[in-house]
Design an enzyme around this catalytic site. Structure first.
Site, PDB file in Angstrom:
ATOM      1  CG  HIS A  78      42.540  35.147  36.369  1.00  0.00           C
ATOM      2  ND1 HIS A  78      42.857  33.860  36.705  1.00  0.00           N
ATOM      3  CD2 HIS A  78      42.320  35.791  37.552  1.00  0.00           C
ATOM      4  CE1 HIS A  78      42.830  33.720  38.007  1.00  0.00           C
ATOM      5  NE2 HIS A  78      42.490  34.883  38.552  1.00  0.00           N
ATOM      6  CD  GLU A  80      45.793  33.688  32.240  1.00  0.00           C
ATOM      7  OE1 GLU A  80      46.521  32.834  32.759  1.00  0.00           O
ATOM      8  OE2 GLU A  80      45.210  34.578  32.882  1.00  0.00           O
ATOM      9  CB  CYS A 116      44.111  29.734  37.631  1.00  0.00           C
ATOM     10  SG  CYS A 116      42.641  30.366  36.791  1.00  0.00           S
ATOM     11  CB  CYS A 119      42.954  30.892  32.911  1.00  0.00           C
ATOM     12  SG  CYS A 119      42.314  32.438  33.608  1.00  0.00           S
TER      13      CYS A 119
END
Length: 161
Positions: A78, A80, A116, A119
């Site tokens: 991801h 992040e 999410c 993250c």
């Protein structure tokens, strides 16, 4: 009129998202501390692995996996996480993360976008204090990371995707 700082950094995150290799959603993240860009990240396969855009398919799409579910199947790291990986904790502590996501098919901003649960844990441990999430060209949400600490979704089962 001069662009406000939150939208300026969200604009940068949106540009970073254009490097995304995901077939579903394009996300970009920018970490900022003291008005200095510390790191950027976008969602894509780990270094050396084939990207979904190169393969031409997404396992989560093929299996009909809904948003917010079964991230362990996803090839991508991801945005992040990639931004956090690119910086040392001491540089991020007290900083902010700016996140922009767009639907790959339409280019529209992802509705109700948020980090999410995995993250969120990374952001908490990185020492980032605030997350700004883009909702529209001028609209965003400012989320104090302390709220994620207090509202531990792993205990409630309410993940808020």
């Amino acid at each position: 009129m001069r662009r406000d700082k939150a939208n300026y950094y969200l604009d940068l995150a949106d540009v970073v998202s254009k490097r995304s290799t995901c077939l579903r959603r394009h996300y970009g993240a920018v970490i900022v501390k003291n008005d200095e860009v510390i790191a950027t990240g976008y969602n894509g396969a780990p270094r050396g692995r084939a990207n979904c855009t190169d393969l031409g398919w997404c396992i989560r799409q093929k299996l009909g996996v809904q948003r917010g579910e079964r991230y362990e199947l996803c090839r991508s790291v991801h945005a992040e996480a990639n931004a956090i990986i690119s910086s040392g904790r001491e540089r991020m502590m007290g900083g902010a993360l700016y996140l922009s996501g767009r639907e790959a098919a339409s280019g529209a901003y992802v509705k109700n976008s948020c980090s999410c649960s995995m993250c969120k844990r990374l952001i908490i441990n990185a020492g980032i204090e605030t997350v700004f999430v883009r909702d529209g060209d001028e609209d965003f949400r400012e989320i104090p990371v302390e709220d994620w600490v207090k509202m531990d979704e792993s205990l409630s089962g309410e993940f808020g995707y």
